[in-house]
Design an enzyme around this catalytic site. Structure first.
Site, PDB file in Angstrom:
ATOM      1  N   GLU A   1       0.831  -1.211   0.000  1.00  0.00           N
ATOM      2  CA  GLU A   1       0.000   0.000   0.000  1.00  0.00           C
ATOM      3  C   GLU A   1       0.862   1.257   0.000  1.00  0.00           C
ATOM      4  O   GLU A   1       2.084   1.189   0.217  1.00  0.00           O
ATOM      5  CB  GLU A   1      -0.924   0.004   1.221  1.00  0.00           C
ATOM      6  CG  GLU A   1      -0.156  -0.048   2.526  1.00  0.00           C
ATOM      7  CD  GLU A   1      -0.655   0.944   3.547  1.00  0.00           C
ATOM      8  OE1 GLU A   1      -1.002   2.079   3.161  1.00  0.00           O
ATOM      9  OE2 GLU A   1      -0.665   0.576   4.732  1.00  0.00           O
TER      10      GLU A   1
ATOM     11  N   LYS B   1      -4.353  -1.011  13.974  1.00  0.00           N
ATOM     12  CA  LYS B   1      -3.471   0.010  14.542  1.00  0.00           C
ATOM     13  C   LYS B   1      -3.849   0.301  15.992  1.00  0.00           C
ATOM     14  O   LYS B   1      -5.010   0.257  16.370  1.00  0.00           O
ATOM     15  CB  LYS B   1      -3.498   1.259  13.682  1.00  0.00           C
ATOM     16  CG  LYS B   1      -2.549   1.067  12.497  1.00  0.00           C
ATOM     17  CD  LYS B   1      -2.210   2.354  11.813  1.00  0.00           C
ATOM     18  CE  LYS B   1      -3.381   2.900  11.079  1.00  0.00           C
ATOM     19  NZ  LYS B   1      -3.667   2.248   9.821  1.00  0.00           N
TER      20      LYS B   1
HETATM   21  N1  PSU Z   1      -0.234   0.988   8.370  1.00  0.00           N
HETATM   22  C1  PSU Z   1       0.800   1.768   8.774  1.00  0.00           C
HETATM   23  N2  PSU Z   1       0.671   3.126   8.579  1.00  0.00           N
HETATM   24  C2  PSU Z   1      -0.424   3.679   7.940  1.00  0.00           C
HETATM   25  C3  PSU Z   1      -1.497   2.837   7.514  1.00  0.00           C
HETATM   26  C4  PSU Z   1      -1.338   1.502   7.762  1.00  0.00           C
HETATM   27  O1  PSU Z   1       1.800   1.261   9.318  1.00  0.00           O
HETATM   28  O2  PSU Z   1      -0.459   4.888   7.753  1.00  0.00           O
HETATM   29  C5  PSU Z   1      -2.722   3.406   6.788  1.00  0.00           C
HETATM   30  C6  PSU Z   1      -3.370   2.289   5.956  1.00  0.00           C
HETATM   31  O3  PSU Z   1      -3.322   2.677   4.608  1.00  0.00           O
HETATM   32  C7  PSU Z   1      -4.794   2.194   6.469  1.00  0.00           C
HETATM   33  C8  PSU Z   1      -5.052   3.605   6.910  1.00  0.00           C
HETATM   34  O4  PSU Z   1      -5.683   1.741   5.502  1.00  0.00           O
HETATM   35  O5  PSU Z   1      -3.804   3.960   7.559  1.00  0.00           O
HETATM   36  C9  PSU Z   1      -6.304   3.683   7.803  1.00  0.00           C
HETATM   37  O6  PSU Z   1      -6.878   4.951   7.716  1.00  0.00           O
HETATM   38  P1  PSU Z   1      -8.401   5.190   8.216  1.00  0.00           P
HETATM   39  O7  PSU Z   1      -8.390   4.838   9.676  1.00  0.00           O
HETATM   40  O8  PSU Z   1      -8.679   6.654   7.964  1.00  0.00           O
HETATM   41  O9  PSU Z   1      -9.272   4.277   7.411  1.00  0.00           O
END
Ligand code: PSU
Ligand code: MN
Length: 294
Positions: A21, A152
């Site tokens: 990603e 996360k």
């Molecule tokens: N994993 C990491 N750092 C990130 C992300 C994932 O180590 O920045 C990103 C991914 O792309 C994930 C996003 O889909 O953060 C989630 O954002 P939100 O909570 O707005 O959906």
């Protein structure tokens, strides 16, 4: 959709491939660490015997497998957006550039024919009412294998685990019975299944596909040297309060919290984030190699 020649060759030759990603590049890590990391992940995938395909939107074009020049341009681009499902079409139509979240990368990787995808941590249920990442919904309807170090640490882990169950996302603990919590290798949340090797992970994914299950298989890989769960929880609580006070919400919330955690921890969360990203890329490549043999 534009595929890197190496990626299309690997697809037709049925060689192992790993999708990566790019929101982690545009919004997840400080510059210039983001570019170093992006290169390192591709290198890690290659060393483990698979072809890397970093996915992003470049000037309105869905790109599957970035060249090094493109990777560099994206990493430097401070105007790059964060593409999820709700803005993907508009970004393409308007010729803009964006990093792709887990949701958007899952969707695009599957459409391109890739079966394995590595990320750091997935999005999930935030403590804030109704803030739930589109990652969950997309994982519920796309049959792809995703390697992560868990949801996360800024998320409500209990609620995220419950939602993953309700949505029918297959959860496979990699050498663990408990949900890894991104920066920390463990949490109190019990997982429904466990695998001990890349081969076993590949077989579980293949079985789910053969059964026709609609959703993703999520391989949960605990980080090797992580941070203490309670300590991270403390930083998260503080950063979350600050975000509420500053009125940060929507797609800006996750990047804000990750940046604040890095500051509050004196850089420790970034070190661990880099470590787990690399470990996940390696495991994903090993699984892709095993899958090519299954
Ligand atoms: N994993 C990491 N750092 C990130 C992300 C994932 O180590 O920045 C990103 C991914 O792309 C994930 C996003 O889909 O953060 C989630 O954002 P939100 O909570 O707005 O959906
Ligand atoms: Mn959100």
């Amino acid at each position: 959709m534009r595929l890197h020649p190496e990626v299309s060759q690997a697809l037709s030759a049925k060689k192992p491939l790993v999708a990566l990603e790019s929101t982690v590049i545009t919004h997840g890590l400080p510059r210039p660490t983001n570019l170093e990391l992006a290169r390192k992940l591709e290198e890690t995938v290659r060393q483990a015997g698979a072809v890397p395909a970093t996915i992003a939107i470049l000037n309105g074009e869905v790109t599957i497998g970035l060249t090094d020049t493109e990777l560099e341009a994206l990493a430097h681009d401070e105007t790059a957006d964060k593409a999820s499902l709700w803005n993907l079409g508009a970004i393409v139509a308007q010729g803009r550039s964006a990093g792709t979240t887990v949701a958007a990368t899952t969707f695009l990787a599957h459409r391109a024919g890739l079966q394995v995808f590595a990320t750091g941590g997935i999005g999930g249920v935030h403590p804030h009412p109704y803030d739930e990442s589109a990652d969950l919904l997309e994982l519920s309807r796309t049959p792809i294998l995703v390697v992560s170090a868990g949801p996360k640490s800024i998320l409500d882990l209990a609620a995220t685990t419950e939602r993953l169950e309700s949505l029918g996302v297959a959860l496979l603990g990699y050498k663990t019975d408990y949900l890894p919590a991104f920066h920390s290798p463990g949490s109190p949340h019990k997982l429904p299944a466990r695998v001990e090797s890349p081969e076993e992970a590949a077989k579980a994914f293949q079985a789910a596909r053969d059964l026709g299950l609609p959703g993703a298989s999520l391989v949960l890989n605990p980080v090797s040297q992580g941070l203490d769960f309670a300590q991270v929880e403390g930083w998260v609580a503080l950063a979350t309060q600050e975000a509420a006070r500053a009125g940060v919400q929507g797609k800006a919330l996750t990047p804000f919290l990750l940046t604040r955690l890095a500051e509050l921890s004196g850089g420790q969360t970034v070190t661990v984030n880099l470590r787990l990203l690399e470990e996940n890329a390696r495991l994903a490549a090993q699984i892709a190699v095993a899958l090519a043999r299954v």
